[in-house]
Design a protein around this motif. Structure first.
Motif, PDB file in Angstrom:
ATOM      1  N   MET A   1       0.856  -1.165   0.000  1.00 57.60           N
ATOM      2  CA  MET A   1       0.000   0.000   0.000  1.00 57.60           C
ATOM      3  C   MET A   1       0.904   1.231   0.000  1.00 57.60           C
ATOM      4  O   MET A   1       1.513   1.571   1.001  1.00 57.60           O
ATOM      5  N   GLY A   2       1.031   1.881  -1.116  1.00 58.98           N
ATOM      6  CA  GLY A   2       1.890   3.057  -1.214  1.00 58.98           C
ATOM      7  C   GLY A   2       1.277   4.246  -0.502  1.00 58.98           C
ATOM      8  O   GLY A   2       0.120   4.571  -0.707  1.00 58.98           O
ATOM      9  N   ARG A   3       2.058   4.880   0.341  1.00 60.37           N
ATOM     10  CA  ARG A   3       1.576   6.031   1.095  1.00 60.37           C
ATOM     11  C   ARG A   3       2.321   7.283   0.659  1.00 60.37           C
ATOM     12  O   ARG A   3       3.150   7.254  -0.229  1.00 60.37           O
ATOM     13  N   ARG A   4       2.054   8.334   1.353  1.00 59.38           N
ATOM     14  CA  ARG A   4       2.650   9.622   1.028  1.00 59.38           C
ATOM     15  C   ARG A   4       4.159   9.559   1.192  1.00 59.38           C
ATOM     16  O   ARG A   4       4.656   9.020   2.161  1.00 59.38           O
ATOM     17  N   GLY A   5       4.885  10.150   0.269  1.00 59.42           N
ATOM     18  CA  GLY A   5       6.342  10.135   0.349  1.00 59.42           C
ATOM     19  C   GLY A   5       6.889  11.254   1.206  1.00 59.42           C
ATOM     20  O   GLY A   5       7.968  11.151   1.744  1.00 59.42           O
ATOM     21  N   ARG A   6       6.160  12.340   1.330  1.00 57.88           N
ATOM     22  CA  ARG A   6       6.621  13.488   2.113  1.00 57.88           C
ATOM     23  C   ARG A   6       5.390  14.257   2.578  1.00 57.88           C
ATOM     24  O   ARG A   6       4.365  14.255   1.937  1.00 57.88           O
ATOM     25  N   ALA A   7       5.507  14.904   3.691  1.00 52.01           N
ATOM     26  CA  ALA A   7       4.374  15.648   4.240  1.00 52.01           C
ATOM     27  C   ALA A   7       4.209  16.956   3.481  1.00 52.01           C
ATOM     28  O   ALA A   7       4.790  17.964   3.824  1.00 52.01           O
ATOM     29  N   ASP A   8       3.439  16.923   2.422  1.00 47.38           N
ATOM     30  CA  ASP A   8       3.170  18.144   1.664  1.00 47.38           C
ATOM     31  C   ASP A   8       2.399  19.115   2.536  1.00 47.38           C
ATOM     32  O   ASP A   8       1.523  18.732   3.298  1.00 47.38           O
ATOM     33  N   GLY A   9       2.738  20.372   2.426  1.00 51.24           N
ATOM     34  CA  GLY A   9       2.027  21.378   3.182  1.00 51.24           C
ATOM     35  C   GLY A   9       2.497  21.518   4.615  1.00 51.24           C
ATOM     36  O   GLY A   9       1.809  22.114   5.419  1.00 51.24           O
ATOM     37  N   ALA A  10       3.646  20.952   4.934  1.00 50.02           N
ATOM     38  CA  ALA A  10       4.174  21.109   6.295  1.00 50.02           C
ATOM     39  C   ALA A  10       4.423  22.595   6.543  1.00 50.02           C
ATOM     40  O   ALA A  10       4.800  23.336   5.647  1.00 50.02           O
ATOM     41  N   ALA A  11       4.200  23.031   7.761  1.00 46.72           N
ATOM     42  CA  ALA A  11       4.349  24.449   8.097  1.00 46.72           C
ATOM     43  C   ALA A  11       5.756  24.945   7.797  1.00 46.72           C
ATOM     44  O   ALA A  11       5.946  26.061   7.339  1.00 46.72           O
ATOM     45  N   ASP A  12       6.745  24.119   8.051  1.00 42.20           N
ATOM     46  CA  ASP A  12       8.141  24.482   7.795  1.00 42.20           C
ATOM     47  C   ASP A  12       8.653  23.589   6.671  1.00 42.20           C
ATOM     48  O   ASP A  12       8.786  22.390   6.857  1.00 42.20           O
ATOM     49  N   PRO A  13       8.917  24.147   5.479  1.00 40.59           N
ATOM     50  CA  PRO A  13       9.358  23.292   4.378  1.00 40.59           C
ATOM     51  C   PRO A  13      10.683  22.586   4.659  1.00 40.59           C
ATOM     52  O   PRO A  13      11.053  21.665   3.957  1.00 40.59           O
ATOM     53  N   GLY A  14      11.383  22.987   5.721  1.00 39.15           N
ATOM     54  CA  GLY A  14      12.629  22.336   6.077  1.00 39.15           C
ATOM     55  C   GLY A  14      12.445  21.093   6.937  1.00 39.15           C
ATOM     56  O   GLY A  14      13.397  20.392   7.228  1.00 39.15           O
ATOM     57  N   LEU A  15      11.200  20.803   7.344  1.00 37.66           N
ATOM     58  CA  LEU A  15      10.955  19.615   8.154  1.00 37.66           C
ATOM     59  C   LEU A  15      11.159  18.352   7.328  1.00 37.66           C
ATOM     60  O   LEU A  15      10.740  18.277   6.179  1.00 37.66           O
ATOM     61  N   SER A  16      11.762  17.360   7.953  1.00 38.41           N
ATOM     62  CA  SER A  16      11.831  16.058   7.303  1.00 38.41           C
ATOM     63  C   SER A  16      10.462  15.400   7.427  1.00 38.41           C
ATOM     64  O   SER A  16       9.609  15.827   8.214  1.00 38.41           O
ATOM     65  N   TRP A  17      10.253  14.340   6.676  1.00 33.10           N
ATOM     66  CA  TRP A  17       8.987  13.629   6.747  1.00 33.10           C
ATOM     67  C   TRP A  17       8.749  13.130   8.165  1.00 33.10           C
ATOM     68  O   TRP A  17       7.641  13.245   8.695  1.00 33.10           O
ATOM     69  N   LEU A  18       9.770  12.591   8.803  1.00 33.61           N
ATOM     70  CA  LEU A  18       9.627  12.044  10.144  1.00 33.61           C
ATOM     71  C   LEU A  18       9.296  13.132  11.165  1.00 33.61           C
ATOM     72  O   LEU A  18       8.445  12.936  12.045  1.00 33.61           O
ATOM     73  N   GLU A  19       9.919  14.290  11.030  1.00 29.24           N
ATOM     74  CA  GLU A  19       9.610  15.410  11.930  1.00 29.24           C
ATOM     75  C   GLU A  19       8.172  15.883  11.737  1.00 29.24           C
ATOM     76  O   GLU A  19       7.464  16.170  12.709  1.00 29.24           O
ATOM     77  N   ALA A  20       7.736  15.971  10.490  1.00 26.88           N
ATOM     78  CA  ALA A  20       6.372  16.404  10.207  1.00 26.88           C
ATOM     79  C   ALA A  20       5.361  15.392  10.741  1.00 26.88           C
ATOM     80  O   ALA A  20       4.337  15.772  11.322  1.00 26.88           O
ATOM     81  N   ALA A  21       5.626  14.106  10.575  1.00 25.86           N
ATOM     82  CA  ALA A  21       4.725  13.072  11.084  1.00 25.86           C
ATOM     83  C   ALA A  21       4.684  13.114  12.611  1.00 25.86           C
ATOM     84  O   ALA A  21       3.611  12.971  13.215  1.00 25.86           O
ATOM     85  N   GLY A  22       5.829  13.301  13.242  1.00 26.69           N
ATOM     86  CA  GLY A  22       5.878  13.401  14.698  1.00 26.69           C
ATOM     87  C   GLY A  22       5.112  14.610  15.204  1.00 26.69           C
ATOM     88  O   GLY A  22       4.419  14.537  16.227  1.00 26.69           O
ATOM     89  N   ALA A  23       5.228  15.722  14.493  1.00 24.41           N
ATOM     90  CA  ALA A  23       4.493  16.927  14.874  1.00 24.41           C
ATOM     91  C   ALA A  23       2.982  16.709  14.726  1.00 24.41           C
ATOM     92  O   ALA A  23       2.201  17.114  15.589  1.00 24.41           O
ATOM     93  N   PHE A  24       2.572  16.053  13.651  1.00 27.74           N
ATOM     94  CA  PHE A  24       1.159  15.744  13.455  1.00 27.74           C
ATOM     95  C   PHE A  24       0.649  14.860  14.589  1.00 27.74           C
ATOM     96  O   PHE A  24      -0.424  15.099  15.148  1.00 27.74           O
TER      97      PHE A  24
END
Length: 62
Positions: A1-24
């Motif tokens: 099941m392919g999921r999102r590759g990166r958190a599009d629309g993250a408040a800080d475009p410098g966030l890594s995917w893992l940081e954005a997921a943790g923040a969510f």
């Protein structure tokens, strides 16, 4: 099941995917960092999708 590759629309475009997921997880799911660290990707995405479904239902009632 392919999921999102990166958190599009993250408040800080410098966030890594893992940081954005943790923040969510912290902000929207109320998970402390230790719970996010222990969660499997399947658990995270299930909680994410349930949260998004709840938000959509709240919007549909408005």
């Amino acid at each position: 099941m392919g999921r999102r590759g990166r958190a599009d629309g993250a408040a800080d475009p410098g966030l890594s995917w893992l940081e954005a997921a943790g923040a969510f997880a912290a902000v929207h799911l109320g998970w402390p960092p230790s719970e996010f660290a222990r969660a499997t990707p399947r658990e995270f995405w299930a909680a994410h999708d349930a949260y998004m479904d709840k938000i959509k239902m709240m919007g549909a009632r408005a």
